[in-house]
Design a protein around this motif. Sequence first.
Motif, PDB file in Angstrom:
ATOM      1  N   ILE A  49     -53.116-126.831  -6.358  1.00 23.56           N
ATOM      2  CA  ILE A  49     -53.622-125.486  -6.945  1.00 23.56           C
ATOM      3  C   ILE A  49     -52.483-124.632  -7.163  1.00 23.56           C
ATOM      4  O   ILE A  49     -51.596-124.459  -6.535  1.00 23.56           O
ATOM      5  CB  ILE A  49     -54.450-124.515  -6.074  1.00 23.56           C
ATOM      6  N   VAL A  50     -52.572-124.302  -8.572  1.00 25.41           N
ATOM      7  CA  VAL A  50     -51.615-123.137  -8.853  1.00 25.41           C
ATOM      8  C   VAL A  50     -52.295-122.070  -9.352  1.00 25.41           C
ATOM      9  O   VAL A  50     -53.339-122.057 -10.221  1.00 25.41           O
ATOM     10  CB  VAL A  50     -50.611-123.738  -9.773  1.00 25.41           C
ATOM     11  N   SER A  51     -52.199-120.862  -8.579  1.00 21.30           N
ATOM     12  CA  SER A  51     -52.810-119.696  -8.996  1.00 21.30           C
ATOM     13  C   SER A  51     -52.152-118.295  -9.131  1.00 21.30           C
ATOM     14  O   SER A  51     -51.121-117.984  -8.564  1.00 21.30           O
ATOM     15  CB  SER A  51     -54.204-119.492  -7.826  1.00 21.30           C
ATOM     16  N   ASP A  52     -52.820-117.598 -10.153  1.00 22.43           N
ATOM     17  CA  ASP A  52     -52.520-116.062 -10.426  1.00 22.43           C
ATOM     18  C   ASP A  52     -52.948-115.268  -9.282  1.00 22.43           C
ATOM     19  O   ASP A  52     -53.806-115.759  -8.534  1.00 22.43           O
ATOM     20  CB  ASP A  52     -53.037-115.595 -11.680  1.00 22.43           C
ATOM     21  N   ILE A  53     -52.671-114.221  -8.920  1.00 21.38           N
ATOM     22  CA  ILE A  53     -53.055-113.362  -7.978  1.00 21.38           C
ATOM     23  C   ILE A  53     -54.042-112.310  -8.373  1.00 21.38           C
ATOM     24  O   ILE A  53     -55.031-112.179  -8.087  1.00 21.38           O
ATOM     25  CB  ILE A  53     -52.053-112.425  -7.036  1.00 21.38           C
ATOM     26  N   GLU A  54     -53.437-111.491  -9.344  1.00 26.20           N
ATOM     27  CA  GLU A  54     -54.419-110.605  -9.960  1.00 26.20           C
ATOM     28  C   GLU A  54     -55.367-111.281 -10.740  1.00 26.20           C
ATOM     29  O   GLU A  54     -55.043-111.590 -11.958  1.00 26.20           O
ATOM     30  CB  GLU A  54     -53.399-109.540 -10.777  1.00 26.20           C
ATOM     31  N   MET A  55     -56.707-111.130 -10.637  1.00 24.54           N
ATOM     32  CA  MET A  55     -57.533-111.772 -11.611  1.00 24.54           C
ATOM     33  C   MET A  55     -58.838-111.061 -11.394  1.00 24.54           C
ATOM     34  O   MET A  55     -59.037-110.481 -10.291  1.00 24.54           O
ATOM     35  CB  MET A  55     -57.814-113.123 -11.376  1.00 24.54           C
ATOM     36  N   PRO A  56     -59.977-111.042 -12.393  1.00 26.37           N
ATOM     37  CA  PRO A  56     -60.873-110.529 -12.253  1.00 26.37           C
ATOM     38  C   PRO A  56     -62.184-111.426 -11.458  1.00 26.37           C
ATOM     39  O   PRO A  56     -61.770-112.526 -11.160  1.00 26.37           O
ATOM     40  CB  PRO A  56     -61.554-110.134 -13.622  1.00 26.37           C
ATOM     41  N   VAL A  57     -62.975-110.906 -10.949  1.00 23.65           N
ATOM     42  CA  VAL A  57     -63.813-111.260 -10.253  1.00 23.65           C
ATOM     43  C   VAL A  57     -63.693-111.833  -9.031  1.00 23.65           C
ATOM     44  O   VAL A  57     -64.171-111.388  -7.935  1.00 23.65           O
ATOM     45  CB  VAL A  57     -64.824-112.789 -11.070  1.00 23.65           C
ATOM     46  N   MET A  58     -62.744-112.608  -8.791  1.00 30.70           N
ATOM     47  CA  MET A  58     -62.235-113.246  -7.615  1.00 30.70           C
ATOM     48  C   MET A  58     -61.015-113.344  -7.514  1.00 30.70           C
ATOM     49  O   MET A  58     -60.380-114.165  -8.415  1.00 30.70           O
ATOM     50  CB  MET A  58     -63.174-114.466  -6.909  1.00 30.70           C
ATOM     51  N   ASP A  59     -60.077-112.671  -6.774  1.00 23.31           N
ATOM     52  CA  ASP A  59     -58.477-112.878  -6.912  1.00 23.31           C
ATOM     53  C   ASP A  59     -57.946-114.020  -6.200  1.00 23.31           C
ATOM     54  O   ASP A  59     -58.625-114.606  -5.729  1.00 23.31           O
ATOM     55  CB  ASP A  59     -57.930-111.300  -6.724  1.00 23.31           C
ATOM     56  N   GLY A  60     -56.779-113.882  -6.446  1.00 24.18           N
ATOM     57  CA  GLY A  60     -55.839-115.141  -5.798  1.00 24.18           C
ATOM     58  C   GLY A  60     -56.023-115.052  -4.354  1.00 24.18           C
ATOM     59  O   GLY A  60     -56.029-116.268  -3.800  1.00 24.18           O
ATOM     60  N   ILE A  61     -55.915-113.994  -3.885  1.00 21.01           N
ATOM     61  CA  ILE A  61     -55.698-114.045  -2.192  1.00 21.01           C
ATOM     62  C   ILE A  61     -57.002-114.380  -1.830  1.00 21.01           C
ATOM     63  O   ILE A  61     -57.314-115.078  -0.838  1.00 21.01           O
ATOM     64  CB  ILE A  61     -55.576-112.389  -1.794  1.00 21.01           C
ATOM     65  N   GLU A  62     -58.313-113.840  -2.155  1.00 24.03           N
ATOM     66  CA  GLU A  62     -59.564-114.385  -1.706  1.00 24.03           C
ATOM     67  C   GLU A  62     -59.810-115.664  -2.051  1.00 24.03           C
ATOM     68  O   GLU A  62     -60.423-116.270  -1.129  1.00 24.03           O
ATOM     69  CB  GLU A  62     -60.600-113.436  -2.667  1.00 24.03           C
ATOM     70  N   LEU A  63     -59.497-116.219  -3.150  1.00 20.37           N
ATOM     71  CA  LEU A  63     -59.623-117.406  -3.672  1.00 20.37           C
ATOM     72  C   LEU A  63     -58.777-118.592  -2.157  1.00 20.37           C
ATOM     73  O   LEU A  63     -59.410-119.215  -1.837  1.00 20.37           O
ATOM     74  CB  LEU A  63     -58.671-118.065  -4.816  1.00 20.37           C
ATOM     75  N   ILE A  64     -57.759-118.233  -2.089  1.00 23.28           N
ATOM     76  CA  ILE A  64     -56.867-118.916  -1.151  1.00 23.28           C
ATOM     77  C   ILE A  64     -57.630-118.899   0.535  1.00 23.28           C
ATOM     78  O   ILE A  64     -57.766-119.842   0.980  1.00 23.28           O
ATOM     79  CB  ILE A  64     -55.536-118.910  -0.979  1.00 23.28           C
ATOM     80  N   LYS A  65     -58.156-117.557   0.758  1.00 23.74           N
ATOM     81  CA  LYS A  65     -58.804-117.558   1.911  1.00 23.74           C
ATOM     82  C   LYS A  65     -60.087-118.573   1.944  1.00 23.74           C
ATOM     83  O   LYS A  65     -60.455-119.170   3.081  1.00 23.74           O
ATOM     84  CB  LYS A  65     -59.278-116.080   2.105  1.00 23.74           C
ATOM     85  N   THR A  66     -60.700-118.350   0.921  1.00 26.10           N
ATOM     86  CA  THR A  66     -61.963-119.196   0.750  1.00 26.10           C
ATOM     87  C   THR A  66     -61.487-120.685   0.905  1.00 26.10           C
ATOM     88  O   THR A  66     -62.215-121.305   1.601  1.00 26.10           O
ATOM     89  CB  THR A  66     -62.647-119.040  -0.616  1.00 26.10           C
ATOM     90  N   VAL A  67     -60.519-121.169   0.242  1.00 33.47           N
ATOM     91  CA  VAL A  67     -60.101-122.503   0.259  1.00 33.47           C
ATOM     92  C   VAL A  67     -59.776-122.800   1.706  1.00 33.47           C
ATOM     93  O   VAL A  67     -60.064-124.007   2.327  1.00 33.47           O
ATOM     94  CB  VAL A  67     -58.845-122.663  -0.576  1.00 33.47           C
ATOM     95  N   ARG A  68     -58.955-122.011   2.447  1.00 30.97           N
ATOM     96  CA  ARG A  68     -58.401-122.488   3.708  1.00 30.97           C
ATOM     97  C   ARG A  68     -59.481-122.256   4.734  1.00 30.97           C
ATOM     98  O   ARG A  68     -59.480-122.946   5.861  1.00 30.97           O
ATOM     99  CB  ARG A  68     -57.279-121.452   4.291  1.00 30.97           C
ATOM    100  N   ALA A  69     -60.637-121.523   4.329  1.00 27.72           N
ATOM    101  CA  ALA A  69     -61.791-121.372   5.146  1.00 27.72           C
ATOM    102  C   ALA A  69     -62.749-122.575   5.199  1.00 27.72           C
ATOM    103  O   ALA A  69     -63.686-123.148   5.765  1.00 27.72           O
ATOM    104  CB  ALA A  69     -62.428-120.213   5.140  1.00 27.72           C
ATOM    105  N   ASP A  70     -62.693-123.289   3.914  1.00 32.82           N
ATOM    106  CA  ASP A  70     -63.492-124.622   3.733  1.00 32.82           C
ATOM    107  C   ASP A  70     -63.073-125.767   4.358  1.00 32.82           C
ATOM    108  O   ASP A  70     -61.795-126.274   4.349  1.00 32.82           O
ATOM    109  CB  ASP A  70     -63.376-124.568   2.155  1.00 32.82           C
ATOM    110  N   ARG A  71     -63.911-126.477   5.132  1.00 27.17           N
ATOM    111  CA  ARG A  71     -63.371-127.492   5.985  1.00 27.17           C
ATOM    112  C   ARG A  71     -62.859-128.560   5.001  1.00 27.17           C
ATOM    113  O   ARG A  71     -61.971-129.484   5.171  1.00 27.17           O
ATOM    114  CB  ARG A  71     -64.792-128.039   6.616  1.00 27.17           C
ATOM    115  N   GLU A  72     -63.425-128.832   3.872  1.00 28.30           N
ATOM    116  CA  GLU A  72     -63.082-129.960   3.076  1.00 28.30           C
ATOM    117  C   GLU A  72     -61.815-129.565   2.283  1.00 28.30           C
ATOM    118  O   GLU A  72     -61.226-130.483   1.834  1.00 28.30           O
ATOM    119  CB  GLU A  72     -64.237-130.482   2.296  1.00 28.30           C
ATOM    120  N   LEU A  73     -61.713-128.370   2.300  1.00 24.61           N
ATOM    121  CA  LEU A  73     -60.411-127.955   1.250  1.00 24.61           C
ATOM    122  C   LEU A  73     -59.240-127.704   1.790  1.00 24.61           C
ATOM    123  O   LEU A  73     -58.273-127.245   1.108  1.00 24.61           O
ATOM    124  CB  LEU A  73     -61.034-127.005   0.015  1.00 24.61           C
TER     125      LEU A  73
END
Lengths: 1038, 151
Positions: free
Chosen positions: A962-986
């Motif tokens: 994944i290559v991600s921006d940080i500042e984004m609408p709806v769900m930003d990059g920080i939240e994204l990576i937290k979700t990813v890291r919390a996901d067992r498969e991802l």
Amino acid sequence: MIESDDFILEFVEEAVTHVERVEKELLAMEAGEISDDGINAIFRAVHSIKGTAGFFALANIVRLAHTMENLFGEIRSGAMQVNTTIIDVMLQANDCLKAMIDDVHRQEEVVIDAHVAAIEALLQGEAGPAAKGGAAPQDEAAIEAGATLTLQQEQRIARILPGLDRGSAVILQEALRHGHRIYQLRVSLTEDLEKNGVSPVQFFRRLQSIGNFIACESDTSEIGGLDAFLGAQIYVNFTFTTVLEADLAVKALRVPGANLIEMPLGEVAMAEEQGSAGVPPAESVAIAVEAGEEAAPTLVESAPAVAAIEGATVVAKEPPAAEMARAGGEGGERHREDSIKVSVGLLDNLLNLASEMVLGRNQLLRLLEGQRKQITGLDAVLQNIDSLTTEMQGKVMQTRMQPVGNVFNKFPRVCREISKQLGKEVELKIEGAEVELDKSIIEALADPLTHLVRNSLDHGLELPEQREAQGKNRHGSVILRAYHEGGQVNIDIVDDGRGIDPQKIKEKAWSKGLISEEEFGEISDQEAVELVFRPGFSTAESLSDLSGRGVGMDVVKTNVEKLSGTVSVLSTPGKGSTFRLTLPLTVAIISSLIIEIKGQRFALPRINLQEMVRVKAGDTDRRIEYIMGAPVLRLRGHLLPLVDLAEVVWQKEPAADTAGKVVSLDDRREARGAGISRILVLKSGSRQFGVLVDRVHDDEEILVKPLPAYLRSCHAYSGITIMGDGKVALILDADRILSMAGLRFLEEHLQQLQQTEAVAGDNFERQNVLLFKCSGEEIFALDMGMIARVEEVQPERIERIGDREYIQFRGEALRVVRPELYLPVTKGAEGAGRMYVIIPKHVKRPTGLLIRQIEDSMESTVQLDAESIKAKGLLGSAIIKGRLVLFLNIFDLLELVAPEDYRDAELRPQQGDGRRVLVVEDTPFFARMERDYLESAGYEVVAAANGKEAMEMLRDHKIDLIVSDIEMPVMDGIELIKTVRADRELCWMPAMAVTTLSTDSQIKAGLESGYDYYESKLNKISFLEKVKLLAERGREAV
Amino acid sequence: LSETLLSFYLNDRYLGVDITRVKEMNRRVEYTVVPGAPPEVVGLLNLRGQVVSLLDLNYLLSGEEAKPLNTGEVGMAKGCVVLKSWGGGDTSQVGFVIDQPGDVVEVEESLCEPPPANLGGMDRGMVRKVARLEANLLLILDVDKLRHSQP
């Protein structure tokens, strides 16, 4: 003894300048120039005399200066007013002081009682009848100065520093407010100063440079006069305040630490200011010190004082640097300042002259253009004058530029007061306080902004309960935002309140007779909302309680227009309103486009110009069509009404020929040989219309002069100017032209326009782009984030080595390239005159782009079209402000220029090995660039515009990294990576953040939240290297 | 008692203004036409960085509008007289177009009389008095009447 004499001499010299200053200020006051600055200057001058004279036990001087200081302390605090009696008495006292200073050895012989008595009479006379006791003026002073000392604290001051005069008390209060601590210092003239070669005057200056002198006393009872004093071993007790801690103060003053004790008052004041109960510990400390003081001075090392110091450091934070600087500035002549005061009148004159000089230069250049080649050396001289004049004008303008924060700063307070009054909860956000505008504009902005902010609070925002009922945050939000756009400054006042109801506005306007019944039906919602700017919309009844919607809005409009600015309003009922002021950077000189109609030139302020459209015969996308004789242009899916400017300013009735047949615009223009080539799209508020002109000349910076009285009836013009060739030209007024042309805008059209604007504004990040031209006609663009700097360069400074060109930049050879030589674009002739070098960031080897002309720099949304125009070195094209702009791909371009530097690029296609990268980026421009880079290195790319989309992608597709921006609408990059890291498969997924945010703390936050790498936008090489590392890591994980 | 006047010719009239009110006289001036301007304004002239409104005396005296220029940005006048500004905060510069400059003439008060009653087109009171000179009659103008009335 000789040294002591030198000390005295030094004191005399300094005291004389103070006395002279006092005299000068007093005389100025007599002439009616009573200013706070003057009062402060006098106060500080006598205060300094008193302080230093105390050193030498010059009792008479001290006494007189002290009385004078008291008087001015009262005046300074506002308890007394300067009047002629005071000036008279002070002048006489000052003369006496001067006489004593001049003959300092015999000052004891001078009788000063009369002066002292006269001043004290003034003090009592004024303070008494006004029913102000001893404490009252101080209270008033405290309130005046915003001080927060309580009566209790004052009593404590009085206890610890008995006999402290009012003048010194005022200083003390101010110092405490700035977080100063109070110290007492015992200094021996011979031991501590003379031995170290420090004169009392120097010492005093040193003291004043770190803080404020409050009082000093020396035990002079046994010493009779100056001569005896100089021989004696004498100690002087100084009371002073400073922000420094004891050990630092000792170092700064270069005195033995044992001589310094801290008075605990600072802590007392602070503890109580915090609003805590705080009394018992403070009390005990105070008492302890008090007790100590009576016996022997408590040393710094002793327990209570240490406690006090520690307490102070805990409770009272160090004042911020700005405040320290201010506190430093208030102390007066402590150090030589590297700035001087200049009257605004003089600056205005200077600006006028500079402006005239610019015009003179333009005339000169135009006149001598033909002779450049013939007269040897002329070219260089002209260029020199050209650049000097430009620079000089720039500097003169700069002297008048001030940050808009100067006027924004008062709004937190205003907001607080008003919202309290109205029972509303408001969060005020200020953005862009550093944006600079001409002083006169800043000053004139205060009123309109206050009106608008008040209006937003009053009418925009709902009560907290109402907001909650509507599902909004209890806290209303008001944003005050300043930013640059296209050479102008916009100030937005945004609220998230109820918005403006066009229906209600219409009804009110109708009931006031501002619109007719007919208009009531026809008028569009946007036009209705803009009715708030009509004079007479707000009425006397609503003025009184400040609550009629649109109070003073017409005044706002007039005031802003006086500054050559515009004001517009956008409102969504239920969502909120935005008032936007668009202002020129400076008033006197505006940037304008010179156009020609019927052989005559006019100036059109750029502020009104939205874009320029070129119309070619046979171009079906942009052709002029007629609806019942009314010419319109199809422009990006909308119809733009067209007006022939010639017909408007010449006020002819043109639409029908003699037979009464409607003649088309084409034919009419054809008849006078004008044809149609360019259409200028003007905006007035939210309305757009196109005007036809015969020719378009250059942009020119013009000096605006008012329209002569004889021409006030000519509505098409807003002013006049003198152009480079000395001719007078008229400045067109877009708003008036709109009304003169009789254009009526319908609801749907405006809505569409707004929607387009809203779509563009909501979904995409705004980018700062620089637009420029090379030798050809094409306009190129670069994102500002990619540019390190832009330098002006004279062509003769470009040196050739082989087929390469270099300039000297910061002592090194910098290769410069002309982009047009590497791109499929037009190449113009190599002209004379200055050029610019753009030095890009993030490149492997510093290389400058040599360009001809800077077109504009602006913040804009960019919808990059990568398909229509394709070439190596170009990212794609975009329409910015109606112009087709080519975005450069700087890395590709430099690779074209110097393939040897980028040889490893050839290896890249293997790097990716078909792995799939998810690019999460909301700015299409950067998404495009990242995709380009990745694809060039052999990766497969899928894209998502925000974190939420990215999560969906991750679930549905096989993604390698994944290559991600940080500042984004709806769900930003920080939240994204937290979700990813919390996901067992991802959770194993390699990820990097690519963003323009790159302070250390942000990088840290990014890494902590789970990114493997952090990369700033956007260095191709290091970007790809990190992606490669990530890809390898991913492989290991698998 | 006498008055010093600057005389000039315009449209075959012999006119004079109080010389103390005159700032300068220029020959052959180029000026900028103002589309949509009222008929008394001929155009604008750049006089060393100051903008001068050039008025049409002919229109003010007789009400005859000058023939509008065709195209071309520059108006040309054979000459113009620029008046001193009125002061008192009114810094606007005003001048008027002339055909030909005349001499500076000294006129005895005894030779002057109010404009004859049958002089037409004088509703603005532009002519202050008429001087009976030996060769011809000189119309002495009241330049204050040129001051723009509306603020």
